[in-house]
Write a protein that holds these residues in place. Sequence first.
Motif, PDB file in Angstrom:
ATOM      1  N   UNK A 103      -7.986   0.761  -0.515  1.00  0.00           N
ATOM      2  CA  UNK A 103      -6.859   0.879   0.418  1.00  0.00           C
ATOM      3  C   UNK A 103      -5.666   1.595  -0.213  1.00  0.00           C
ATOM      4  N   UNK A 104      -5.400   1.341  -1.487  1.00  0.00           N
ATOM      5  CA  UNK A 104      -4.322   2.057  -2.181  1.00  0.00           C
ATOM      6  C   UNK A 104      -4.621   3.549  -2.246  1.00  0.00           C
ATOM      7  N   UNK A 105      -5.876   3.892  -2.503  1.00  0.00           N
ATOM      8  CA  UNK A 105      -6.275   5.294  -2.564  1.00  0.00           C
ATOM      9  C   UNK A 105      -6.107   5.972  -1.207  1.00  0.00           C
ATOM     10  N   UNK A 106      -6.513   5.299  -0.162  1.00  0.00           N
ATOM     11  CA  UNK A 106      -6.361   5.866   1.187  1.00  0.00           C
ATOM     12  C   UNK A 106      -4.899   6.021   1.565  1.00  0.00           C
ATOM     13  N   UNK A 107      -4.071   5.057   1.190  1.00  0.00           N
ATOM     14  CA  UNK A 107      -2.637   5.147   1.466  1.00  0.00           C
ATOM     15  C   UNK A 107      -2.018   6.321   0.715  1.00  0.00           C
ATOM     16  N   UNK A 126      -3.529   9.032  -0.125  1.00  0.00           N
ATOM     17  CA  UNK A 126      -3.959  10.239   0.590  1.00  0.00           C
ATOM     18  C   UNK A 126      -3.076  10.501   1.804  1.00  0.00           C
ATOM     19  N   UNK A 127      -2.769   9.454   2.539  1.00  0.00           N
ATOM     20  CA  UNK A 127      -1.913   9.600   3.721  1.00  0.00           C
ATOM     21  C   UNK A 127      -0.538  10.111   3.314  1.00  0.00           C
ATOM     22  N   UNK A 181      -6.665  15.171   3.084  1.00  0.00           N
ATOM     23  CA  UNK A 181      -7.679  14.806   4.087  1.00  0.00           C
ATOM     24  C   UNK A 181      -9.010  14.629   3.407  1.00  0.00           C
ATOM     25  N   UNK A 182      -9.820  13.791   3.959  1.00  0.00           N
ATOM     26  CA  UNK A 182     -11.160  13.560   3.444  1.00  0.00           C
ATOM     27  C   UNK A 182     -12.157  13.785   4.574  1.00  0.00           C
TER      28      UNK A 182
END
Length: 65
Positions: free
Chosen positions: A49-53, A55-56, A61-62
Amino acid sequence: MKAELTAIIETAKEGGYWAICPEIPGANGQGETIEEAKESLKMAIQLILEDRLADIRTGATRRRY
């Protein structure tokens, strides 16, 4: 913010336990005890979740397959 997620914990054939969270692809953990497997899974979820945040925040984009 709090959320409830599912943890599926099973006995590993080679000993110990493994755990997955079906709501978060790639989130899995393992440990010698059920508690260790839960903690390992919690850490994996947190890191994902930290990694996705991050990225945001950076606009990265993934590709989702």
